[in-house]
Scaffold this active site. Structure first.
Site, PDB file in Angstrom:
ATOM      1  N   CYS A   2      48.324  41.586  46.813  1.00 37.55           N
ATOM      2  CA  CYS A   2      48.483  41.331  48.150  1.00 37.55           C
ATOM      3  C   CYS A   2      50.048  41.375  48.346  1.00 37.55           C
ATOM      4  O   CYS A   2      50.990  40.868  48.047  1.00 37.55           O
ATOM      5  CB  CYS A   2      48.401  39.671  48.208  1.00 37.55           C
ATOM      6  SG  CYS A   2      48.579  38.904  49.840  1.00 37.55           S
ATOM      7  N   GLU A 104      44.623  44.475  52.533  1.00 39.49           N
ATOM      8  CA  GLU A 104      44.705  45.336  51.344  1.00 39.49           C
ATOM      9  C   GLU A 104      44.273  46.952  51.922  1.00 39.49           C
ATOM     10  O   GLU A 104      43.880  47.221  52.957  1.00 39.49           O
ATOM     11  CB  GLU A 104      43.355  45.158  50.396  1.00 39.49           C
ATOM     12  CG  GLU A 104      43.562  43.898  49.899  1.00 39.49           C
ATOM     13  CD  GLU A 104      44.249  43.532  48.782  1.00 39.49           C
ATOM     14  OE1 GLU A 104      45.178  44.848  48.556  1.00 39.49           O
ATOM     15  OE2 GLU A 104      44.221  42.504  48.273  1.00 39.49           O
TER      16      GLU A 104
END
Length: 234
Positions: A2, A104
């Site tokens: 992340c 992502e």
DNA sequence: CCAGACGTTGTT
DNA sequence: GTCTGG
DNA sequence: CCAGACGTTGTT
DNA sequence: GTCTGG
């Protein structure tokens, strides 16, 4: 992992969602929160949750400069209790990092496709986080945070093999409980099994200084895991 | 003892 | 600050 | 995470 | 290639 996320709500909405004592002050909504930027985190206050804007990228108290923060934007949940940079914070400075989605970049052929991951119903997420205090040479404090990661759940694995730890319900309280044992803490650091929407978005998000809603602009339909029978190349 | 690292992801 | 390696 | 720099002397 | 900054 992340390395970018969103918090597309007003301070009032954030306060309501987490039943905060006070309306937090932060610039909102945020569509592209990047490392080294300030973002709100939630910690346990006198009686209830409090929010404060702090810098993303944990700087250990012994670091020579804040540059160390860029290397500590994530902490592996598998090793966080032992690593020198994180163990003190893991013991006594746990926090929640509110978000309404995270990004992502899908592994595969270049250019990588950014994917915005959010709940179907847009309910807010709470990442498991740690915070730390560092002192400038003049004595002023710099407060920073990091986001814990874990193995990717099956529903997201074809996009990326790591994901942030997302806490729900009582797990959030346990994570913030100063009395929680290491075993209890470890038990909540697991992949989120409930699937979310995997929405390919504009590469506008790539540039950290682009903070407009363009960052979450869909490009095509949400993606889904390839069906096993279609994975002929394995 | 002192010196040097202390982190993750991804890629190979 | 604390641990590991030399 | 991605983007952008990665260097010095001297001059403005 | 690797580090720093956002």
């Amino acid at each position: 992992m992340c390395g970018r996320y969103s918090l597309g709500v007003t301070p009032e909405e954030l306060a309501a969602a987490f039943e905060l004592d006070e309306i937090p002050s932060f610039h909102a909504p945020r569509y592209n929160i990047a490392p080294t930027q300030d973002a709100p985190i939630l910690i346990r206050g006198e009686d209830g949750l409090r929010a404060g804007p702090v810098r993303w990228g944990l700087v250990p108290h012994w670091a020579e400069s804040p540059a160390a923060g860029s290397r500590h934007i994530n902490a592996r949940s598998e090793t966080v209790a032992k690593r020198p940079a994180f163990r003190d914070a893991f013991r006594s400075r746990r926090c929640l990092v509110p978000a309404d989605g995270f990004y992502e970049w899908q592994e595969g052929p270049s250019p990588k496709q950014p994917v915005w991951i959010h709940r179907e119903d847009r309910r807010l997420l709470a990442f498991a986080g740690l915070w730390e205090r560092w002192r400038w040479p003049d004595g002023g404090p710099l407060v920073t945070f990091t986001v814990l990661t874990t193995d990717a759940a099956p529903w997201i694995r074809f996009v990326h093999d790591r994901m942030p730890v997302i806490l729900e319900g009582d797990d959030r309280l346990l994570w913030l409980d100063p009395e929680a044992t290491p075993a209890e803490l470890k038990s909540v650091l697991r992949p989120q099994s409930e699937p979310m929407v995997l929405q390919p978005v504009s590469t506008v998000v790539n540039r950290a200084t682009n903070e407009s809603a363009e960052c979450v602009r869909p490009v095509g339909a949400p993606v889904t895991s390839p069906k096993p029978e279609l994975r002929l190349d394995l």
